[in-house]
Design a protein around this motif. Sequence first.
Motif, PDB file in Angstrom:
ATOM      1  N   ASP A   1      33.550  -0.174   9.338  1.00  0.00           N
ATOM      2  CA  ASP A   1      34.854  -0.617   9.676  1.00  0.00           C
ATOM      3  C   ASP A   1      34.469  -1.926  10.581  1.00  0.00           C
ATOM      4  N   ARG A   2      33.587  -1.975  11.342  1.00  0.00           N
ATOM      5  CA  ARG A   2      33.244  -3.162  12.106  1.00  0.00           C
ATOM      6  C   ARG A   2      32.748  -4.320  11.224  1.00  0.00           C
ATOM      7  N   GLN A   3      32.173  -4.196  10.187  1.00  0.00           N
ATOM      8  CA  GLN A   3      31.634  -5.305   9.349  1.00  0.00           C
ATOM      9  C   GLN A   3      33.086  -5.629   8.504  1.00  0.00           C
ATOM     10  N   SER A   4      33.925  -4.786   8.394  1.00  0.00           N
ATOM     11  CA  SER A   4      35.138  -5.250   7.500  1.00  0.00           C
ATOM     12  C   SER A   4      35.937  -6.169   8.440  1.00  0.00           C
ATOM     13  N   VAL A   5      36.088  -5.825   9.792  1.00  0.00           N
ATOM     14  CA  VAL A   5      36.771  -6.758  10.741  1.00  0.00           C
ATOM     15  C   VAL A   5      35.856  -8.268  10.837  1.00  0.00           C
ATOM     16  N   VAL A   6      34.765  -7.909  10.772  1.00  0.00           N
ATOM     17  CA  VAL A   6      34.212  -9.504  10.684  1.00  0.00           C
ATOM     18  C   VAL A   6      34.433 -10.368   9.534  1.00  0.00           C
ATOM     19  N   ARG A   7      34.312  -9.503   8.342  1.00  0.00           N
ATOM     20  CA  ARG A   7      34.804 -10.489   7.074  1.00  0.00           C
ATOM     21  C   ARG A   7      36.134 -10.969   7.124  1.00  0.00           C
ATOM     22  N   ARG A   8      36.942  -9.939   7.708  1.00  0.00           N
ATOM     23  CA  ARG A   8      38.467 -10.486   7.587  1.00  0.00           C
ATOM     24  C   ARG A   8      38.570 -11.855   8.583  1.00  0.00           C
TER      25      ARG A   8
ATOM     26  N   VAL B   1      36.355 -14.019   9.239  1.00  0.00           N
ATOM     27  CA  VAL B   1      35.527 -15.045   8.291  1.00  0.00           C
ATOM     28  C   VAL B   1      36.756 -15.659   7.473  1.00  0.00           C
ATOM     29  N   ASP B   2      37.663 -14.569   6.844  1.00  0.00           N
ATOM     30  CA  ASP B   2      38.612 -15.027   5.862  1.00  0.00           C
ATOM     31  C   ASP B   2      39.654 -15.774   6.707  1.00  0.00           C
ATOM     32  N   PHE B   3      40.116 -15.318   7.713  1.00  0.00           N
ATOM     33  CA  PHE B   3      41.204 -16.002   8.468  1.00  0.00           C
ATOM     34  C   PHE B   3      40.820 -17.151   9.053  1.00  0.00           C
ATOM     35  N   SER B   4      39.556 -17.441   9.770  1.00  0.00           N
ATOM     36  CA  SER B   4      39.379 -18.459  10.082  1.00  0.00           C
ATOM     37  C   SER B   4      38.789 -19.575   9.206  1.00  0.00           C
ATOM     38  N   GLY B   5      38.472 -19.281   7.947  1.00  0.00           N
ATOM     39  CA  GLY B   5      37.818 -20.310   7.071  1.00  0.00           C
ATOM     40  C   GLY B   5      36.521 -20.928   7.591  1.00  0.00           C
ATOM     41  N   GLU B   6      35.919 -20.063   8.413  1.00  0.00           N
ATOM     42  CA  GLU B   6      34.567 -20.662   8.847  1.00  0.00           C
ATOM     43  C   GLU B   6      33.497 -19.481   8.786  1.00  0.00           C
ATOM     44  N   TYR B   7      32.281 -19.944   8.796  1.00  0.00           N
ATOM     45  CA  TYR B   7      31.186 -18.970   9.128  1.00  0.00           C
ATOM     46  C   TYR B   7      30.860 -18.756  10.327  1.00  0.00           C
ATOM     47  N   PRO B   8      30.094 -17.549  10.653  1.00  0.00           N
ATOM     48  CA  PRO B   8      30.200 -17.281  12.335  1.00  0.00           C
ATOM     49  C   PRO B   8      29.436 -18.346  13.209  1.00  0.00           C
ATOM     50  N   TRP B   9      28.477 -19.064  12.646  1.00  0.00           N
ATOM     51  CA  TRP B   9      27.844 -20.306  13.401  1.00  0.00           C
ATOM     52  C   TRP B   9      28.985 -21.364  13.668  1.00  0.00           C
ATOM     53  N   ASN B  10      30.204 -21.253  13.164  1.00  0.00           N
ATOM     54  CA  ASN B  10      31.082 -22.456  13.461  1.00  0.00           C
ATOM     55  C   ASN B  10      32.294 -21.627  14.227  1.00  0.00           C
ATOM     56  N   TRP B  11      32.371 -20.702  14.517  1.00  0.00           N
ATOM     57  CA  TRP B  11      33.329 -20.095  15.199  1.00  0.00           C
ATOM     58  C   TRP B  11      33.729 -20.825  16.531  1.00  0.00           C
TER      59      TRP B  11
ATOM     60  N   ALA C   1      34.953  -5.358  18.100  1.00  0.00           N
ATOM     61  CA  ALA C   1      33.889  -5.249  16.854  1.00  0.00           C
ATOM     62  C   ALA C   1      33.648  -6.734  16.906  1.00  0.00           C
ATOM     63  N   LEU C   2      34.613  -7.824  16.967  1.00  0.00           N
ATOM     64  CA  LEU C   2      33.829  -9.292  16.774  1.00  0.00           C
ATOM     65  C   LEU C   2      33.127  -9.420  18.132  1.00  0.00           C
ATOM     66  N   ARG C   3      33.516  -9.065  19.345  1.00  0.00           N
ATOM     67  CA  ARG C   3      32.460  -9.380  20.475  1.00  0.00           C
ATOM     68  C   ARG C   3      31.104  -8.863  20.240  1.00  0.00           C
ATOM     69  N   LEU C   4      30.887  -7.628  19.816  1.00  0.00           N
ATOM     70  CA  LEU C   4      29.703  -6.800  19.508  1.00  0.00           C
ATOM     71  C   LEU C   4      28.772  -7.650  18.532  1.00  0.00           C
TER      72      LEU C   4
END
Length: 371
Positions: A52-59, A61-71, A100-103
């Motif tokens: 579930d937490r991994q799914s939140v991260v991917r969502r 990514v899709d919403f922001s249009g950016e990879y984690p190092w650009n958030w 989930a994103l904070r973790l």
Amino acid sequence: MRRGFEAPGSARLELVSGVLLLHPEDAVLDGMLDGWEKQQLGRRLEPDTIRDRQSVVRRFVDFSGEYPWNWTAAHMDEWSATLISEGGRAKSTIRAYQGALRLFCDFITSPHYRWSEVCEERFGTHPVQVCYEWNTTAHLDEYEGDADRRPMTREEVQALFDYADDQVERAVRLGRKGALPAYRDATVFKTIYGWGLRVREASRLDVADFYRNAKAPELGRLALMHVRYGKGTRGSGPRRRMVASVMPWAVESLDDYLQNIRSRFPDRTGRQAVWLTERGGRLQPREIEDRFATYREALGFDKSLVPHCLRHSYVTHLIEDGADPKFVQDQVGHRVASTTAIYTGVSTDFTNTMMRRALDRAFQADGQEKV
């Protein structure tokens, strides 16, 4: 950290050093998520929670249009605003997403896992924490469930039980096959109320989950109920508890079912489940909820009432009858007293009685001081 040691989930273990990746951004993102999974498994979190937490991260990514190092925190602001204004998500759900994103950000920014180093080498930037107190939902309330959900009154509980019993008699009188399931369902509802259970806890009961108690020999083998599938904290497994039987009539009802009705169902569960279907499987929570909804509609009750309201009623009625709040808290498996408190909806008569006692004590004390 020891020299040369790589923590499970670290970038150096998830990515092959020196290999040219065809799609490096996607490969690093997948490596981060795989590494995070290993880190959480090492903390003994449940696989469903991790997914579930991994799914939140991917969502995200899709919403922001950016990879984690650009958030950035701005991405988090926009996503939170969208969830609140457009998504219609419950406050607790939004808080879970943000948690989930904070973790995840904690994981990829930790020097122990070296994802920041990899991102600097490959992309010239590094991830940062984007979840702060000022852009996430605070846990301000102990209870964030449906405000319309309430305990059933004693009259409603009795009407439900009477109607359920009537369905058994009606099926028997008409010679229909549904008499045994109707008897089972009537006993399920009485058991949920009689021991203050959640629907899943009731569904998962086995015949071996009952014990005698030397302090209550009159209740026989049903003096104690071992609830093995209680609700755990997020990420942990089920929490067990022992529930003392305090309603003799509920004990009689369940004992009669176990002695005379259960054996008429085939049992293919391999666990001696208490509640069986006509095909020998374990009765599932959805089936309990569906039968409750059918009876609720027939009785003309409020649609907000669900089987869980019987658990609320158990708490409320025990408190009304003078049970110690700490005892009730332990019975229903609440870790903190405030959770038990929001379950209660004591009647006007009980409230007036308590108010009168408080006033009498106050006036008595005031009179003694004046004398």
